[in-house]
Design a protein around this motif. Structure first.
Motif, PDB file in Angstrom:
ATOM      1  N   TYR A 164     -19.497 -18.669  -5.152  1.00 35.88           N
ATOM      2  CA  TYR A 164     -18.977 -17.690  -6.100  1.00 35.88           C
ATOM      3  C   TYR A 164     -20.113 -17.007  -6.864  1.00 35.88           C
ATOM      4  N   LEU A 165     -19.928 -15.712  -7.077  1.00 33.45           N
ATOM      5  CA  LEU A 165     -20.750 -14.953  -8.013  1.00 33.45           C
ATOM      6  C   LEU A 165     -19.813 -14.420  -9.083  1.00 33.45           C
TER       7      LEU A 165
ATOM      8  N   LYS B 219     -30.032 -20.292  -3.671  1.00 31.17           N
ATOM      9  CA  LYS B 219     -30.108 -19.715  -5.010  1.00 31.17           C
ATOM     10  C   LYS B 219     -31.314 -18.795  -5.210  1.00 31.17           C
TER      11      LYS B 219
ATOM     12  N   MET C   7     -19.044 -10.380 -10.549  1.00 32.55           N
ATOM     13  CA  MET C   7     -19.818  -9.423  -9.759  1.00 32.55           C
ATOM     14  C   MET C   7     -18.958  -8.515  -8.888  1.00 32.55           C
TER      15      MET C   7
ATOM     16  N   GLN D 277     -16.552 -13.930  -3.983  1.00 32.07           N
ATOM     17  CA  GLN D 277     -16.666 -15.226  -3.326  1.00 32.07           C
ATOM     18  C   GLN D 277     -17.006 -15.012  -1.854  1.00 32.07           C
TER      19      GLN D 277
ATOM     20  N   SER E 203     -27.425 -17.076  -9.860  1.00 32.71           N
ATOM     21  CA  SER E 203     -26.326 -17.668 -10.639  1.00 32.71           C
ATOM     22  C   SER E 203     -25.158 -18.104  -9.760  1.00 32.71           C
ATOM     23  N   VAL E 204     -25.411 -18.344  -8.480  1.00 35.46           N
ATOM     24  CA  VAL E 204     -24.322 -18.712  -7.566  1.00 35.46           C
ATOM     25  C   VAL E 204     -23.812 -20.115  -7.878  1.00 35.46           C
TER      26      VAL E 204
ATOM     27  N   ASP F 168     -14.463 -11.942  -9.617  1.00 34.44           N
ATOM     28  CA  ASP F 168     -15.529 -12.697  -8.944  1.00 34.44           C
ATOM     29  C   ASP F 168     -15.694 -12.251  -7.490  1.00 34.44           C
TER      30      ASP F 168
ATOM     31  N   PHE G 160     -27.271  -8.522  -4.187  1.00 30.76           N
ATOM     32  CA  PHE G 160     -26.920  -9.420  -5.290  1.00 30.76           C
ATOM     33  C   PHE G 160     -27.818 -10.659  -5.243  1.00 30.76           C
TER      34      PHE G 160
ATOM     35  N   LEU H  85     -28.885 -14.353  -5.839  1.00 34.87           N
ATOM     36  CA  LEU H  85     -28.001 -15.520  -5.883  1.00 34.87           C
ATOM     37  C   LEU H  85     -28.467 -16.556  -6.902  1.00 34.87           C
TER      38      LEU H  85
ATOM     39  N   SER I 146     -31.052 -13.556  -1.618  1.00 35.16           N
ATOM     40  CA  SER I 146     -30.241 -12.409  -2.031  1.00 35.16           C
ATOM     41  C   SER I 146     -29.160 -12.155  -0.992  1.00 35.16           C
TER      42      SER I 146
END
Length: 240
Positions: free
Chosen positions: A144-145, A112, A148, A98, A135-136, A96, A131, A133, A115
Motif C-alpha cells: 500500500y501507498l 522500500k 497516493m 495498492q 513509505s510503503v 490509497d 512513486f 516506495l 520506485s
C-alpha cells in the motif's frame, strides 16, 4: 681403384636447389599460418560484436518500457534505460494505491528504496507517474501507498506497474572507441576491445509504433585495419 663422389659444382647446385625448395615450402607454411591467424581474428571480431549486440538487446528488452533515452554523457554517445526489478498489478482503493508484485521474495524491506512507475511514456527525467516506495506498507502479499491514489496521472489500461531503482540507470556508451557499460554514470565496465565506432539511438514510441532502439556499430581489427559493420533494431515492448 675407382673413387666416386660429388664435385664442387654438383654440391653447389644441390645446395641451391635445396634452398629454393626450403624457401618455397616455408612460404607456403607462412601463407597458411597467416590465413589461419586472419580467420581466427575475424571470428574473434564477429564473436565480440555478437556478444555486444546480444547483451544490449537482452537488457533493453528487460528495461522499463519507454523510459529510455539517447544522450551524451561526458561527450560520449550513450543509450540509457532503467532495468526492471520486478513488476505486477495495481488498483486504486479509496485514497490509497495498492499493488502486488510477481516476485515471491518481495517485502517492504526489499522494495522500500525503489520506485514504482505506472504507464511510463517518457524518460524518467520528465515522467510524472513515479512513486518512491519509502513509505510503503504491506498486508501479506498486498502493498500500500497511503493517500497516493490522486497522484496517479494516466492509468494503465491493464493496471500494470513496474518497480525499478531510480539510482540504477544503466547506460551503454561508445567511449574511446570502446563499448562500455555504465551504472548510474559511475561504474564503467568495458564490453568490447578498442576500435569500435558507431551510433546508439532511441526513437520514442508514437501512436503508430512502439519505441525502437537502433544500433549501428563498426568493429575494426587494428592489426590489419579490416572492419565489419553491424546494424540492429530492437523493438521496445510497450505493455501499458
Amino acid at each position: 681403384m675407382n673413387r666416386k663422389g660429388f664435385t664442387l659444382i654438383e654440391m653447389v647446385i644441390t645446395l641451391i636447389v635445396g634452398s629454393i625448395l626450403v624457401f618455397g615450402i616455408a612460404g607456403f607454411v607462412e601463407l597458411g599460418a597467416r590465413g589461419y591467424s586472419d580467420t581466427i581474428e575475424r571470428q574473434r571480431l564477429q564473436t565480440q560484436a555478437k556478444f555486444v549486440l546480444e547483451k544490449i538487446s537482452r537488457e533493453v528488452r528487460h528495461a522499463v518500457p519507454n523510459m529510455l533515452s539517447d544522450e551524451l554523457i561526458s561527450g560520449a554517445n550513450c543509450l540509457s534505460f532503467y532495468p526492471i526489478i520486478t513488476s505486477g498489478f495495481y488498483a486504486v482503493s479509496g485514497a490509497d494505491l495498492q499493488f502486488v508484485v510477481g516476485s515471491k521474495s518481495a517485502s517492504v524491506d526489499t522494495i522500500k528504496d525503489l520506485s514504482l512507475v505506472i504507464n511510463p511514456t517518457v524518460s524518467a527525467a520528465s515522467q510524472s507517474n513515479i512513486f518512491p516506495l519509502t513509505s510503503v506498507t504491506s498486508d501479506r502479499e498486498t502493498f500500500y501507498l497511503a493517500g497516493m491514489a490522486d497522484e496517479v496521472k494516466g492509468n494503465s489500461v491493464s493496471n500494470r506497474h513496474y518497480i525499478f531503482d531510480a539510482q540504477g540507470k544503466v547506460s551503454y556508451c561508445i567511449i574511446n572507441q570502446r563499448v562500455q557499460r555504465l551504472e548510474n554514470g559511475l561504474d564503467v565496465t568495458p564490453i568490447s576491445d578498442s576500435g569500435v565506432l558507431g551510433q546508439l539511438s532511441y526513437d520514442a514510441a508514437t501512436v503508430q509504433h512502439n519505441g525502437v532502439v537502433s544500433i549501428s556499430l563498426t568493429f575494426t581489427n587494428e592489426k590489419d585495419d579490416e572492419s565489419t559493420s553491424f546494424q540492429q533494431k530492437i523493438q521496445v515492448l510497450n505493455v501499458p
